[in-house]
Scaffold this active site. Structure first.
Site, short mmCIF file in Angstrom:
data_model
loop_
_atom_site.label_atom_id
_atom_site.label_comp_id
_atom_site.label_asym_id
_atom_site.label_seq_id
_atom_site.Cartn_x
_atom_site.Cartn_y
_atom_site.Cartn_z
N ASP A 95 -2.87 -3.87 -4.17
CA ASP A 95 -1.77 -4.09 -5.04
C ASP A 95 -1.72 -5.04 -6.20
O ASP A 95 -0.62 -5.55 -6.40
CB ASP A 95 -0.86 -4.84 -4.18
CG ASP A 95 -0.16 -4.13 -2.87
OD1 ASP A 95 -0.03 -2.60 -3.09
OD2 ASP A 95 -0.17 -4.31 -1.58
N ASP A 153 1.70 3.37 -0.19
CA ASP A 153 2.10 2.73 -1.09
C ASP A 153 1.27 2.54 -2.45
O ASP A 153 1.82 2.18 -3.49
CB ASP A 153 1.91 1.01 -0.75
CG ASP A 153 2.72 1.01 1.00
OD1 ASP A 153 2.07 1.96 1.59
OD2 ASP A 153 2.99 0.00 1.20
N1 GLY Z 1 3.55 -2.22 0.53
C1 GLY Z 1 3.82 -2.61 1.79
C2 GLY Z 1 5.16 -2.54 2.19
O1 GLY Z 1 5.90 -1.79 1.58
O2 GLY Z 1 5.89 -3.27 3.05
#
Ligand code: GLY
Length: 370
Positions: A95, A153
């Site tokens: 992330d 994600d």
């Molecule tokens: N990227 C983790 C979520 O969407 O909670």
């Protein structure tokens, strides 16, 4: 089917008036959520938390909308705090895209700041370093037994790699992003257009081992936020590469999503969840709306359905799920971090980010940070 049509000017006014106060109150924090209406602060307790770019991202959206330098100063304050992640190194995960695209890369895009560019390129290199050529995927998290884990994600994080190639002229970052997007299209997206949250790959010999339910209801279910990341993420990959597969994949996931939307246009936490308890996820609605607006922009007349759906979802959120009281720090209500998470239907910072991004998109003078 209820047809909510958002009053965009009123929404912009409410957002800017409320965030003027909230930004002053939380200027030294990096919030994740509100507790009793007050932002918490992760800047000391959890600097590596994946959502830590959304607060500076909100400030850059407000700076772009209002031109008020106070928002740039608050965003920079958070951006500098994130340097600790680089220094400590071990906490960094995939992330990096969310964290530095919306902080440093946004700063560089809006102001040309050279330090911000350096930070964003550094983050892109760390993200690129997570690529595993054995399975053609970007590893999600650190740990001893998850070297083969990838999650839907990550499609959003690829935007940092596209940006780095566009900025430096070096194709390596884009090539890595395309490999990951190809793998995601073939291994995460099911024939009906629904998507898996977590896929485990064989990190030595390639090939998919199994899927996991992740933050959704169960293995084989359709976690709505995962569907939303897929719609927006594949649209972003299409915008940066013009590879048809990505546009087709974004449409396939969006068509599935639209076929599942309930009559009230409020999105559940999982399209396969049991009737009770009925859990909502306003985050999924806001993210999917942003993705569908971008998809409609790419498709012109053919994209009208996606724009109408986005307006319907944002309209429902603005009418029923927003808190405009200036005394509380959060706006978007009923966000669910994970189906089986203890704390359900709370305000979470990236709900406010994507609500604002969506409203500014509908206004038409938005800045594209992905
Ligand atoms: N990227 C983790 C979520 O969407 O909670």
């Amino acid at each position: 089917m209820e047809n909510y049509n958002p009053d965009v000017d009123a929404a912009v006014r409410r957002i800017t008036e409320k965030m003027d106060c909230v930004s002053d109150r939380s200027k030294d924090k990096i919030p994740y959520r509100t507790i009793d209406g007050v932002h918490n602060d992760l800047s000391e307790s959890d600097i590596n938390w994946w959502t830590n770019g959304f607060w500076p991202g909100i400030q850059w959206l407000l700076y772009h909308e209002t031109g008020d330098g106070k928002y740039a100063a608050i965003a920079r304050n958070a951006e500098k705090k994130l340097d600790r992640c680089f220094e400590e190194f071990y906490g960094i995960h995939h992330d990096a895209g969310f964290m530095w695209l919306l902080s440093a890369a946004a700063d560089y895009r809006l102001t040309g700041d050279r330090d911000a560019k350096r930070r964003a390129l550094h983050a892109a290199n760390l993200l690129a370093g997570r690529f595993n050529p054995a399975g053609n995927f970007i590893r999600a998290w650190n740990g001893t037994d998850n070297s083969g884990w990838a999650i839907i994600d990550c499609m959003m994080n690829l935007a940092l790699l596209y940006w780095a190639s566009e900025e430096t002229g070096d194709p390596r970052y884009r090539r890595i992003a395309e490999c990951h997007a190809d793998t995601t299209s073939s291994c995460f997206v099911r024939p009906d257009g629904s998507v898996r949250h977590i896929v485990i790959f064989d990190s030595e010999n390639s090939g998919m081992i199994e899927e996991l339910g992740g933050q959704g209801y169960a293995k084989g279910s359709s976690w709505t936020r995962g569907q939303a990341w897929g719609i927006y993420g594949f649209t972003i990959s299409w915008k940066h590469t013009r590879k048809k597969l990505y546009l087709e994949t974004a449409r396939k996931i969006a068509d599935y999503f639209i076929s599942q939307i309930p009559d009230d246009s409020l999105i559940p936490a999982d399209f396969c969840q049991p009737q009770l308890p009925h859990l909502e996820d306003s985050l999924a609605a806001a993210i999917a709306a942003c993705g569908m607006i971008e998809l409609s922009r790419e498709l012109g007349k053919e994209g009208a359905l996606y724009l109408d759906t986005a307006k319907r979802m944002l309209g429902a959120l603005l009418e029923k799920r927003c808190c405009w009281k200036k005394e509380t720090d959060g706006i978007l209500e009923r966000c669910t971090a994970a189906y089986h998470h203890q704390e359900k239907e709370i305000n979470i910072i990236y709900g406010d980010y994507f609500l604002m991004e969506g409203v500014f998109k509908l206004k038409g003078n938005d800045i594209f940070l992905w």
